[in-house]
Design an enzyme around this catalytic site. Structure first.
Site, PDB file in Angstrom:
ATOM      1  N   LEU A  11       0.828  -1.194   0.000  1.00 25.44           N
ATOM      2  CA  LEU A  11       0.000   0.000   0.000  1.00 25.44           C
ATOM      3  C   LEU A  11       0.866   1.249   0.000  1.00 25.44           C
ATOM      4  CD1 LEU A  11      -2.741  -1.104   2.557  1.00 25.44           C
ATOM      5  CD2 LEU A  11      -2.842  -1.126   0.057  1.00 25.44           C
ATOM      6  N   CYS A  12       0.243   2.344  -0.416  1.00 22.36           N
ATOM      7  CA  CYS A  12       0.875   3.654  -0.450  1.00 22.36           C
ATOM      8  C   CYS A  12       1.464   3.966   0.924  1.00 22.36           C
ATOM      9  CB  CYS A  12      -0.181   4.681  -0.839  1.00 22.36           C
ATOM     10  SG  CYS A  12       0.414   6.347  -0.994  1.00 22.36           S
ATOM     11  N   PRO A  13       2.643   4.460   0.998  1.00 22.77           N
ATOM     12  CA  PRO A  13       3.537   4.971  -0.045  1.00 22.77           C
ATOM     13  C   PRO A  13       4.623   3.987  -0.465  1.00 22.77           C
ATOM     14  CG  PRO A  13       4.369   5.733   2.043  1.00 22.77           C
ATOM     15  CD  PRO A  13       3.128   4.879   2.329  1.00 22.77           C
ATOM     16  N   ASP A  38      -1.866  -1.066  -5.719  1.00 19.79           N
ATOM     17  CA  ASP A  38      -2.420   0.095  -5.019  1.00 19.79           C
ATOM     18  C   ASP A  38      -2.976   1.094  -6.041  1.00 19.79           C
ATOM     19  OD1 ASP A  38      -2.859   2.517  -3.660  1.00 19.79           O
ATOM     20  OD2 ASP A  38      -1.219   2.144  -2.271  1.00 19.79           O
ATOM     21  N   ASP A  44       0.972   8.603  -7.733  1.00 24.10           N
ATOM     22  CA  ASP A  44       2.263   8.849  -7.074  1.00 24.10           C
ATOM     23  C   ASP A  44       3.426   8.780  -8.067  1.00 24.10           C
ATOM     24  OD1 ASP A  44       0.941   9.095  -4.667  1.00 24.10           O
ATOM     25  OD2 ASP A  44       1.433   7.075  -3.972  1.00 24.10           O
TER      26      ASP A  44
END
Length: 72
Positions: A11-13, A38, A44
Site C-alpha cells: 500500500l501507499c507509499p 495500489d 504517485d
C-alpha cells in the site's frame, strides 16, 4: 535495460518508496517497470516522473498496474 520493482500487494507509499530507491540505478534510456496493485500508485508515480524528468507509461494488467518510468 529494464529494471523491475514488484510492489504488488503493498500500500501507499511503499510502491513510491521502492520506485524512488531504484532510480539511481537507471542509466540513459533505461526503464523502471513498477508492478503495483495500489490504486494510488499511478498518481504517485506520475508525480515522481514529473519531478525527475522521466517519461511515464501506464497500463493495466488483469490484476495490477504496469507503470514504466523511462530515463531520458
Amino acid at each position: 535495460m529494464e529494471h523491475t520493482v514488484d510492489a504488488r500487494g503493498l500500500l501507499c507509499p511503499l510502491p513510491l518508496i521502492k520506485a524512488r530507491a531504484a532510480l539511481p540505478g537507471l542509466g540513459p534510456g533505461d526503464e523502471l517497470v513498477v508492478l503495483a496493485t495500489d490504486p494510488e500508485a499511478p498518481i504517485d508515480l506520475a508525480a515522481l516522473a514529473a519531478d525527475h524528468g522521466l517519461r511515464l507509461t501506464t497500463g493495466r494488467e488483469a490484476d495490477h498496474w504496469r507503470l514504466v518510468l523511462t530515463a531520458p
